[in-house]
Design an enzyme around this catalytic site. Structure first.
Site, PDB file in Angstrom:
ATOM      1  CB  SER A  62       0.675   8.611   0.202  1.00  0.00           C
ATOM      2  OG  SER A  62       1.054   9.168  -1.038  1.00  0.00           O
ATOM      3  CE  LYS A 231       0.750   4.396   1.640  1.00  0.00           C
ATOM      4  NZ  LYS A 231       1.852   5.337   1.901  1.00  0.00           N
ATOM      5  CB  THR A 232       3.924   7.360   5.389  1.00  0.00           C
ATOM      6  OG1 THR A 232       4.312   6.809   4.116  1.00  0.00           O
ATOM      7  CG2 THR A 232       4.628   6.608   6.502  1.00  0.00           C
ATOM      8  N   GLY A 233       1.874   9.410   4.638  1.00  0.00           N
ATOM      9  CA  GLY A 233       1.488  10.377   3.626  1.00  0.00           C
ATOM     10  C   GLY A 233       2.403  11.587   3.713  1.00  0.00           C
TER      11      GLY A 233
END
Length: 296
Positions: A62, A231-233
């Site tokens: 993501s 922003k993470t994933g």
């Protein structure tokens, strides 16, 4: 005098090179002997760059929503529109079986939301249905890939939607980046003079309110004066039981005006989920301690 000046310049260069090598060594120690491949890139506001395990491609997961958000902001701006542009969300836009706070709130659809609200769902909550809605608005993965390349970012790809990746887990690898290109992108978002306008400013503000991954980069920074836009994933496990990708990418703004951008990608991890996040937090702490002002 000329000899003394040249010696001073050489000593300064050696000192800077040695400092970078020192940070690189500290990061390597933080990721050593982990049952995962860990890639790290750091870009300071002073122009220094440190990369560890940066030659490989890492699944974006993501983090791709950062790339998409920048594309959406540019698309709207080119159309003369702002993030208050409204979109009708139908029930068919909210398929089950994927992470979606948007669907949880409006299970039957039939609601009108602004693009700004959809961006808040993707950037702050990492909503997968909102992500695919934004792809429909702004031309799909191909348009996002093309826009990011227009910024001079090249060693990456955005080729799959969230629905694609849920249908075929192997497509998680279709969206990838090196750590350096991801760090360059978020650094560009916050520091490039060319990325102006209200829509890009909206993206920057929204990233500051990211609610996911609090045990990743933010966990390594124990100072509430520091502003963290990230922003993470996060992936599922593959057939071998490995986490495909657990990531965080951030722009960190320190008291006093200095800043740095950091990407930490953990792929093919046999570690537990919590331990995989702890790898990112540990790298974040090492980098923060390196850049933080004396006495923090």
């Amino acid at each position: 005098m000329r000899i003394i000046f040249l010696m001073a310049v050489c000593l300064a260069c050696f000192s800077a090179s040695g400092a970078k090598a020192g940070l690189e060594q500290l990061i390597m120690q933080a990721v050593n002997e982990k049952r995962a491949t860990v890639g790290v890139a750091v870009i300071s506001s002073d122009g220094d760059t440190v990369v560890v395990n940066g030659d490989e491609h890492y699944p974006l997961m993501s983090v791709m929503k950062l790339h998409q958000a920048m594309c959406v902001a540019d698309y709207l701006q080119n159309m003369g529109l702002g993030t208050d542009y409204e979109v009708t969300v139908g029930k068919s836009d909210l398929p089950p079986g994927t992470y979606s706070p948007l669907r949880d709130k409006f299970p039957g659809g039939g609601v009108t939301l602004t693009v700004g609200e959809l961006l808040e769902y993707t950037l702050q909550l990492s909503d997968n249905n909102a992500c695919d809605l934004l792809f429909k608005i702004a031309g799909g993965p191909g348009a996002t890939d093309k826009y990011i390349r227009s910024l001079g970012i090249s060693d990456f790809a955005v080729a799959a939607t969230e629905a694609d990746m849920h249908r075929d887990l192997s497509l998680c690898h279709a969206n990838y980046s090196t750590p350096l290109e991801a760090a360059r992108l978020i650094d560009m978002l916050f520091r490039a003079d060319t990325l102006v306008g209200g829509n890009m400013q909206f993206v920057r503000r929204t990233l500051l309110g990211c609610n996911t991954g609090q045990q990743r980069i933010p966990a390594g920074i124990g100072d509430n004066r520091v502003k963290i836009a990230h922003k993470t994933g996060t992936s599922d496990r593959d057939s071998l039981g490995r986490w495909i990708g657990i990531n965080d990418v951030a722009h960190v703004m320190l008291p006093g005006g200095r800043s740095y951008s950091i990407a930490v990608f953990v792929k093919d991890s046999y570690e537990s989920f919590a331990d995989s996040e702890q790898i990112i937090a540990r790298v974040s702490a090492v980098v923060y301690d390196y850049f933080a002002p004396a006495g923090k």
